[in-house]
Design a protein around this motif. Sequence first.
Motif, PDB file in Angstrom:
ATOM      1  N   LEU A 160       8.470  22.345  -7.065  1.00 36.00           N
ATOM      2  CA  LEU A 160       9.774  22.906  -7.398  1.00 36.00           C
ATOM      3  C   LEU A 160      10.713  22.952  -6.189  1.00 36.00           C
ATOM      4  O   LEU A 160      11.930  22.873  -6.338  1.00 36.00           O
ATOM      5  N   ALA A 161      10.143  23.056  -4.995  1.00 35.86           N
ATOM      6  CA  ALA A 161      10.951  23.203  -3.781  1.00 35.86           C
ATOM      7  C   ALA A 161      11.358  21.860  -3.179  1.00 35.86           C
ATOM      8  O   ALA A 161      12.124  21.824  -2.213  1.00 35.86           O
TER       9      ALA A 161
ATOM     10  N   ALA B 199      -5.799  18.984  -8.995  1.00 38.24           N
ATOM     11  CA  ALA B 199      -5.080  20.256  -8.886  1.00 38.24           C
ATOM     12  C   ALA B 199      -3.774  20.192  -9.678  1.00 38.24           C
ATOM     13  O   ALA B 199      -3.417  21.133 -10.399  1.00 38.24           O
ATOM     14  N   LEU B 200      -3.069  19.064  -9.593  1.00 36.02           N
ATOM     15  CA  LEU B 200      -1.826  18.904 -10.331  1.00 36.02           C
ATOM     16  C   LEU B 200      -2.057  18.912 -11.842  1.00 36.02           C
ATOM     17  O   LEU B 200      -1.209  19.391 -12.605  1.00 36.02           O
ATOM     18  N   SER B 201      -3.203  18.389 -12.262  1.00 37.99           N
ATOM     19  CA  SER B 201      -3.469  18.320 -13.705  1.00 37.99           C
ATOM     20  C   SER B 201      -3.500  19.710 -14.337  1.00 37.99           C
ATOM     21  O   SER B 201      -3.237  19.857 -15.538  1.00 37.99           O
ATOM     22  N   LEU B 202      -3.783  20.738 -13.538  1.00 35.24           N
ATOM     23  CA  LEU B 202      -3.863  22.100 -14.061  1.00 35.24           C
ATOM     24  C   LEU B 202      -2.485  22.688 -14.344  1.00 35.24           C
ATOM     25  O   LEU B 202      -2.380  23.741 -14.970  1.00 35.24           O
TER      26      LEU B 202
ATOM     27  N   LEU C  78       4.109  19.887 -15.195  1.00 34.10           N
ATOM     28  CA  LEU C  78       4.121  18.712 -14.317  1.00 34.10           C
ATOM     29  C   LEU C  78       5.082  17.637 -14.822  1.00 34.10           C
ATOM     30  O   LEU C  78       5.526  16.791 -14.048  1.00 34.10           O
ATOM     31  N   ALA C  79       5.416  17.675 -16.092  1.00 35.90           N
ATOM     32  CA  ALA C  79       6.191  16.610 -16.724  1.00 35.90           C
ATOM     33  C   ALA C  79       7.463  16.221 -15.964  1.00 35.90           C
ATOM     34  O   ALA C  79       7.743  15.024 -15.791  1.00 35.90           O
TER      35      ALA C  79
ATOM     36  N   LEU D  74      -2.760  10.667 -15.430  1.00 34.42           N
ATOM     37  CA  LEU D  74      -2.077  11.955 -15.600  1.00 34.42           C
ATOM     38  C   LEU D  74      -0.625  11.763 -16.046  1.00 34.42           C
ATOM     39  O   LEU D  74      -0.024  12.694 -16.570  1.00 34.42           O
ATOM     40  N   GLY D  75      -0.105  10.547 -15.819  1.00 35.92           N
ATOM     41  CA  GLY D  75       1.257  10.263 -16.275  1.00 35.92           C
ATOM     42  C   GLY D  75       2.219   9.796 -15.202  1.00 35.92           C
ATOM     43  O   GLY D  75       3.378   9.477 -15.507  1.00 35.92           O
TER      44      GLY D  75
END
Length: 242
Positions: free
Chosen positions: A46-47, A62-65, A70-71, A92-93
Motif C-alpha cells: 500500500l505504501a 506470504a503474499l498469497s495470504l 492482493l488484486a 497467484l496472478g
Amino acid sequence: MRVVVTRPRHSGERTMRRLAQMGHEPLLLPLAEPVHDVEEARRALLATQGAVAVTSAEAIRALSLLRSDLAPHLGRRLFAVGQATAKEAADLGFSNIAISEGGGTELAAMISSHPSGLTDGPLLYLAGSPRAVGFEAGLAERHLSFLTVECYRMQNIVPDDNILRRLFADTRADAVLLYSHETAKRFFSLPFVRHNPDIFAETRFLCLSETIASAVPEPMRSHVDIADMPNEDRLMALLIHA
C-alpha cells in the motif's frame, strides 16, 4: 540414491517429488519453517507503487495470504529469482514477471538493465530473515533505490536425534542437498552431526553455491560438490556424479 532434502516442508515436498521421478529415494529433513508477516506485506504494498522483487518463493506464499487485497497489485512489475518462484507468482496472478536464472547478485544486475521498471518509486524488495546479502549489495553498488521489507522469517527446527539416526545411521545417506548458508550452518551445528562425523564418511554434500559450501566444516570439504549455477536443476545434475 538416498537423498536428504534440507528444505522447509512446502518446497521440500516438491523437491522430493522430483527426486522420486528421477528414481532416487528422497528423505525430508526440514531445519526451519516460515512464519509469515502478512500485515507487513500489506503495508508495504500500500505504501509503494513501483516494481517488486522477490528472491524466494516464500515471499510469494506470504503474499498469497492477502487474498483479494492482493488484486490491485498483480499488474506491478515483479522481478524474481528462478523459474520456481516465478511460477508461484504467475499462479497467484502476477502478469508482468522478469526472471533471473542466477541468485540475488544476478537479479540485481538484471534489474539494472531494466531501468524502465523503476520509474514509479523505489523497488520494493519483499524479503525474509535471515537472508543472503548479495541482492541488496548488488542494488546498492548500482545506486538503485530500493526498500527492503521483511514479510517472513525462518524459525529454526531442531530435529530429534531419533530422526537423524534413522536418516543417517540406520542406513547411509548418499547425498544431502543444501540450499542456503543458514541451513548448512544449522545442519552442521546439530549435536548429532557434530558428534558422529564417521557416519558421513561416504555422504556427498551438494551445495547450491560457493557461499553455502563455505558453511561445511573443513574436514568434510572433500565431500562437497557445488552447482555451476544456483538453481535446483543444476543442483540435481550433481547427483549423476555423487
